[in-house]
Design an enzyme around this catalytic site. Sequence first.
Site, PDB file in Angstrom:
ATOM      1  N   ALA A 276       1.291  -5.282  -0.316  1.00  0.00           N
ATOM      2  CA  ALA A 276       1.753  -4.086   0.398  1.00  0.00           C
ATOM      3  C   ALA A 276       3.162  -4.313   0.927  1.00  0.00           C
ATOM      4  CB  ALA A 276       0.818  -3.787   1.562  1.00  0.00           C
ATOM      5  N   GLY A 277       3.928  -3.243   0.984  1.00  0.00           N
ATOM      6  CA  GLY A 277       5.236  -3.277   1.638  1.00  0.00           C
ATOM      7  C   GLY A 277       5.363  -1.977   2.397  1.00  0.00           C
TER       8      GLY A 277
ATOM      9  N   ASP B 190      12.186  16.041   2.401  1.00  0.00           N
ATOM     10  CA  ASP B 190      13.654  16.111   2.439  1.00  0.00           C
ATOM     11  C   ASP B 190      14.293  15.670   1.119  1.00  0.00           C
ATOM     12  OD1 ASP B 190      12.442  13.611   3.495  1.00  0.00           O
ATOM     13  OD2 ASP B 190      14.496  12.866   3.404  1.00  0.00           O
TER      14      ASP B 190
ATOM     15  N   THR C  91       9.357  -1.981  -2.280  1.00  0.00           N
ATOM     16  CA  THR C  91       9.597  -2.649  -1.006  1.00  0.00           C
ATOM     17  C   THR C  91       9.271  -4.140  -1.127  1.00  0.00           C
ATOM     18  OG1 THR C  91       8.784  -0.603  -0.049  1.00  0.00           O
ATOM     19  CG2 THR C  91       9.059  -2.426   1.441  1.00  0.00           C
TER      20      THR C  91
ATOM     21  N   GLY D  79      12.054  12.535   6.881  1.00  0.00           N
ATOM     22  CA  GLY D  79      13.020  11.445   6.985  1.00  0.00           C
ATOM     23  C   GLY D  79      12.299  10.158   7.312  1.00  0.00           C
TER      24      GLY D  79
ATOM     25  N   GLN E   4      -1.782   0.175  -0.310  1.00  0.00           N
ATOM     26  CA  GLN E   4      -1.804   0.737  -1.668  1.00  0.00           C
ATOM     27  C   GLN E   4      -2.196   2.227  -1.601  1.00  0.00           C
ATOM     28  OE1 GLN E   4      -3.597  -2.666  -1.442  1.00  0.00           O
ATOM     29  NE2 GLN E   4      -1.438  -3.172  -1.479  1.00  0.00           N
TER      30      GLN E   4
ATOM     31  N   THR F  64       2.254  -7.379  -8.331  1.00  0.00           N
ATOM     32  CA  THR F  64       3.332  -7.781  -7.425  1.00  0.00           C
ATOM     33  C   THR F  64       3.506  -9.301  -7.440  1.00  0.00           C
ATOM     34  OG1 THR F  64       1.789  -7.946  -5.585  1.00  0.00           O
ATOM     35  CG2 THR F  64       2.893  -5.822  -5.877  1.00  0.00           C
TER      36      THR F  64
ATOM     37  N   SER G  93       6.669  15.059   6.708  1.00  0.00           N
ATOM     38  CA  SER G  93       7.694  14.089   7.093  1.00  0.00           C
ATOM     39  C   SER G  93       8.983  14.424   6.354  1.00  0.00           C
ATOM     40  CB  SER G  93       7.201  12.688   6.747  1.00  0.00           C
ATOM     41  OG  SER G  93       8.224  11.742   6.974  1.00  0.00           O
TER      42      SER G  93
ATOM     43  N   GLY H 205       3.594   3.222   6.167  1.00  0.00           N
ATOM     44  CA  GLY H 205       4.163   2.442   7.274  1.00  0.00           C
ATOM     45  C   GLY H 205       4.760   3.355   8.329  1.00  0.00           C
ATOM     46  N   LYS H 206       5.557   4.308   7.889  1.00  0.00           N
ATOM     47  CA  LYS H 206       6.191   5.223   8.833  1.00  0.00           C
ATOM     48  C   LYS H 206       5.143   5.992   9.654  1.00  0.00           C
ATOM     49  CE  LYS H 206       8.013   9.586   9.627  1.00  0.00           C
ATOM     50  NZ  LYS H 206       9.072  10.567   9.592  1.00  0.00           N
TER      51      LYS H 206
HETATM   52  P1  GDP Z   1       4.301   2.615   2.231  1.00  0.00           P
HETATM   53  O1  GDP Z   1       4.053   1.423   1.364  1.00  0.00           O
HETATM   54  O2  GDP Z   1       3.335   3.705   1.980  1.00  0.00           O
HETATM   55  O3  GDP Z   1       4.408   2.270   3.687  1.00  0.00           O
HETATM   56  O4  GDP Z   1       5.737   3.175   1.786  1.00  0.00           O
HETATM   57  P2  GDP Z   1       7.059   2.311   1.516  1.00  0.00           P
HETATM   58  O5  GDP Z   1       7.570   1.785   2.800  1.00  0.00           O
HETATM   59  O6  GDP Z   1       6.825   1.317   0.435  1.00  0.00           O
HETATM   60  O7  GDP Z   1       8.013   3.408   0.893  1.00  0.00           O
HETATM   61  C1  GDP Z   1       8.320   4.579   1.587  1.00  0.00           C
HETATM   62  C2  GDP Z   1       9.851   4.656   1.774  1.00  0.00           C
HETATM   63  O8  GDP Z   1      10.202   5.954   2.144  1.00  0.00           O
HETATM   64  C3  GDP Z   1      10.353   3.762   2.881  1.00  0.00           C
HETATM   65  O9  GDP Z   1      11.650   3.336   2.561  1.00  0.00           O
HETATM   66  C4  GDP Z   1      10.376   4.692   4.095  1.00  0.00           C
HETATM   67  O10 GDP Z   1      11.324   4.291   5.070  1.00  0.00           O
HETATM   68  C5  GDP Z   1      10.781   5.979   3.459  1.00  0.00           C
HETATM   69  N1  GDP Z   1      10.245   7.201   4.079  1.00  0.00           N
HETATM   70  C6  GDP Z   1       9.035   7.423   4.660  1.00  0.00           C
HETATM   71  N2  GDP Z   1       8.874   8.720   4.978  1.00  0.00           N
HETATM   72  C7  GDP Z   1      10.016   9.342   4.583  1.00  0.00           C
HETATM   73  C8  GDP Z   1      10.455  10.698   4.593  1.00  0.00           C
HETATM   74  O11 GDP Z   1       9.752  11.616   5.015  1.00  0.00           O
HETATM   75  N3  GDP Z   1      11.693  10.948   4.066  1.00  0.00           N
HETATM   76  C9  GDP Z   1      12.491   9.973   3.559  1.00  0.00           C
HETATM   77  N4  GDP Z   1      13.666  10.321   3.055  1.00  0.00           N
HETATM   78  N5  GDP Z   1      12.104   8.685   3.523  1.00  0.00           N
HETATM   79  C10 GDP Z   1      10.881   8.378   4.020  1.00  0.00           C
HETATM   80  P1  IMO Z   2       1.811  -0.294  -0.558  1.00  0.00           P
HETATM   81  O1  IMO Z   2       0.774  -0.672   0.485  1.00  0.00           O
HETATM   82  C1  IMO Z   2       2.664   0.383  -4.756  1.00  0.00           C
HETATM   83  C2  IMO Z   2       0.509  -2.106  -7.632  1.00  0.00           C
HETATM   84  C3  IMO Z   2       1.329  -3.093  -8.440  1.00  0.00           C
HETATM   85  C4  IMO Z   2       0.527  -3.126  -9.720  1.00  0.00           C
HETATM   86  C5  IMO Z   2      -0.914  -3.019  -9.211  1.00  0.00           C
HETATM   87  C6  IMO Z   2      -1.622  -4.349  -9.092  1.00  0.00           C
HETATM   88  O2  IMO Z   2       3.195  -0.692  -0.197  1.00  0.00           O
HETATM   89  O3  IMO Z   2       1.660   1.128  -0.936  1.00  0.00           O
HETATM   90  P2  IMO Z   2      -1.437  -6.353  -7.365  1.00  0.00           P
HETATM   91  O4  IMO Z   2      -0.258  -7.197  -6.964  1.00  0.00           O
HETATM   92  O5  IMO Z   2      -2.059  -5.623  -6.236  1.00  0.00           O
HETATM   93  O6  IMO Z   2      -2.444  -7.107  -8.169  1.00  0.00           O
HETATM   94  O7  IMO Z   2      -0.810  -5.262  -8.378  1.00  0.00           O
HETATM   95  O8  IMO Z   2      -0.841  -2.404  -7.941  1.00  0.00           O
HETATM   96  N1  IMO Z   2       0.665  -2.231  -6.164  1.00  0.00           N
HETATM   97  C7  IMO Z   2       1.362  -1.372  -5.416  1.00  0.00           C
HETATM   98  N2  IMO Z   2       2.102  -0.304  -5.774  1.00  0.00           N
HETATM   99  N3  IMO Z   2       2.507   0.071  -3.448  1.00  0.00           N
HETATM  100  C8  IMO Z   2       1.748  -0.983  -3.086  1.00  0.00           C
HETATM  101  O9  IMO Z   2       1.431  -1.227  -1.804  1.00  0.00           O
HETATM  102  C9  IMO Z   2       1.163  -1.785  -4.091  1.00  0.00           C
HETATM  103  N4  IMO Z   2       0.390  -2.883  -4.083  1.00  0.00           N
HETATM  104  C10 IMO Z   2       0.075  -3.140  -5.354  1.00  0.00           C
HETATM  105  O10 IMO Z   2       2.647  -2.621  -8.639  1.00  0.00           O
HETATM  106  O11 IMO Z   2       0.777  -1.967 -10.476  1.00  0.00           O
HETATM  107 MG    MG Z   3       5.022   0.227  -0.013  1.00  0.00          MG
END
Ligand code: GDP
Ligand code: IMO
Ligand code: MG
Length: 470
Positions: A67-68, A362, A328, A444, A253, A158, A442, A45-46
């Site tokens: 996804a989150g 970090d 998330t 932060g 994912q 999820t 990255s 996302g970032k």
């Molecule tokens: P995504 O699903 O791949 O978008 O990742 P998530 O949002 O689920 O989880 C990543 C978390 O790490 C979020 O809370 C972001 O705000 C945070 N984040 C992303 N990049 C960085 C980084 O470089 N440093 C720190 N400390 N946090 C980060």
């Molecule tokens: P983002 O996009 C981390 C994991 C679930 C479970 C498996 C199957 O934020 O990276 P599902 O609900 O898809 O049938 O679950 O996949 N999972 C994730 N783990 N980040 C995600 O998305 C995920 N989306 C699904 O925890 O193990």
């Molecule tokens: Mg996520």
Amino acid sequence: MRYHLRVLRFAASYPPPSALAATTYSSPMPSLSVFGAQWGDEGKGKIIDLLSDRVDIVVRYQGGANAGHTVVVDGEKWVLHLIPSGILHEGKVNMIAAGVAIDPVALLGELDGLKERGVHVGPDRLRVAANAHVIFEQHKRIDALSERWKGAGRIGTTGRGIGPAYGDKAARTGLRMADLLDPDHCADRLRANLAEKNAVIARIHEEPPLPVDELVDRYSALGKRLAPYVADTGAELRAAERAGKRILFEGAQGIMLDIDHGTYPFVTSSNTGPGGIPSGAGVPPQMIGRSIGIAKAYCTRVGEGPFPSEIHGDEAERLRAAGHEYGTTTGRPRRAGHFDAVQVRYGLEISGATGWIMTKLDVLAGLGDLNVVVGYRLGDQRFDAYPAHLADINGLEMETETIPGWTEDISGIRDFDQLPETARAYVDRVEELVGVPIVMVSVGAERDAIIKRGEIFEPGWGAETVGATG
Ligand code: GDP
Ligand code: IMO
Ligand code: MG
């Protein structure tokens, strides 16, 4: 009654047949793919938000509200589930393409949430594929019941109905967004789908069946609200490419959750890497130019399933606390582990990644010496490449290399050379072990907490801003 699909025009018509016969396909504006190279939550996302500045269209092509994706701008946190992470950049078009499984309740909730916080999300900015499959109440219900049925063998999903909805798609019993827009059609197909699902809910899981009439009315109403956004997104993307628009594909994912190449059956139900783009978005494979993976400086996984570099106890707790590693989407504590160079190399290789972005460097400050996985052992066998051919990778033992850690806070650093020597050495050594250049680091959650090291964007995209070398 039918709602007419609005067409977003990017001009440019299809070349005449003679031109097609004479040439092989070559993309006038190759697009960029950015995907998760571990088990999800790498910080996609970032990074997508950051790169969106340079693109015209951001596209989700697989997954759903499982996804989150977190974006932090000026201290404000946004969590996106279905809507692409380009939505916070004014004037950019965001698409949810055919390969995404769309929960209309989740989508409208997200739309309302963004609007309440002042983000304009009209049909000029958000396009939803008419041929994307719909996640209904019964899918979410069966997701939960099927996990209960599996007991100790559960996946740890999820609970967003992903598996059952993609299951219906493959079984050809699902409904698509276009079906939702036609109330009569929707009623017939939804009743047929519910008849089977209610039999499963009542007879196998011994739970009360879902109220059919109520659901038909509820989903028809949701379809009406979403109608203005629904479009032939594949046609719009192909026209956009011909018109020279810059397109960024946002993976959800991670590659290890890919249904074909991940740790099956502990995976999600879609193709998560760039391999999912052509079918998921309805575009030619040649349209994808560069693919860039994202991986954390360590590793996490949510849910069940093998995780070769996993750590436990206090060490895991310290990493989880330092990285705020809680889901998330579901709030679950994420399992934590060392950076696994063998696994990331595998993920980048499948995806043809020419570079990758290391996130959350970090977080490692003050955690002592760092271990990186460089190989696996299973009995007297040793693997230095990911053994995707094994039926079960649960028994793999990791072989690690120890790299000295650092204590300094590096979150304010924007220049690679300013990093403590040990942090630089960690990045350089990990890059060497993976064998693919790290193009950004990255440090932060905020948009600007980034260190640039190499080129990200397609040559035709220009190099004047964020992705520029240096
Ligand atoms: P995504 O699903 O791949 O978008 O990742 P998530 O949002 O689920 O989880 C990543 C978390 O790490 C979020 O809370 C972001 O705000 C945070 N984040 C992303 N990049 C960085 C980084 O470089 N440093 C720190 N400390 N946090 C980060
Ligand atoms: P983002 O996009 C981390 C994991 C679930 C479970 C498996 C199957 O934020 O990276 P599902 O609900 O898809 O049938 O679950 O996949 N999972 C994730 N783990 N980040 C995600 O998305 C995920 N989306 C699904 O925890 O193990
Ligand atoms: Mg996520």
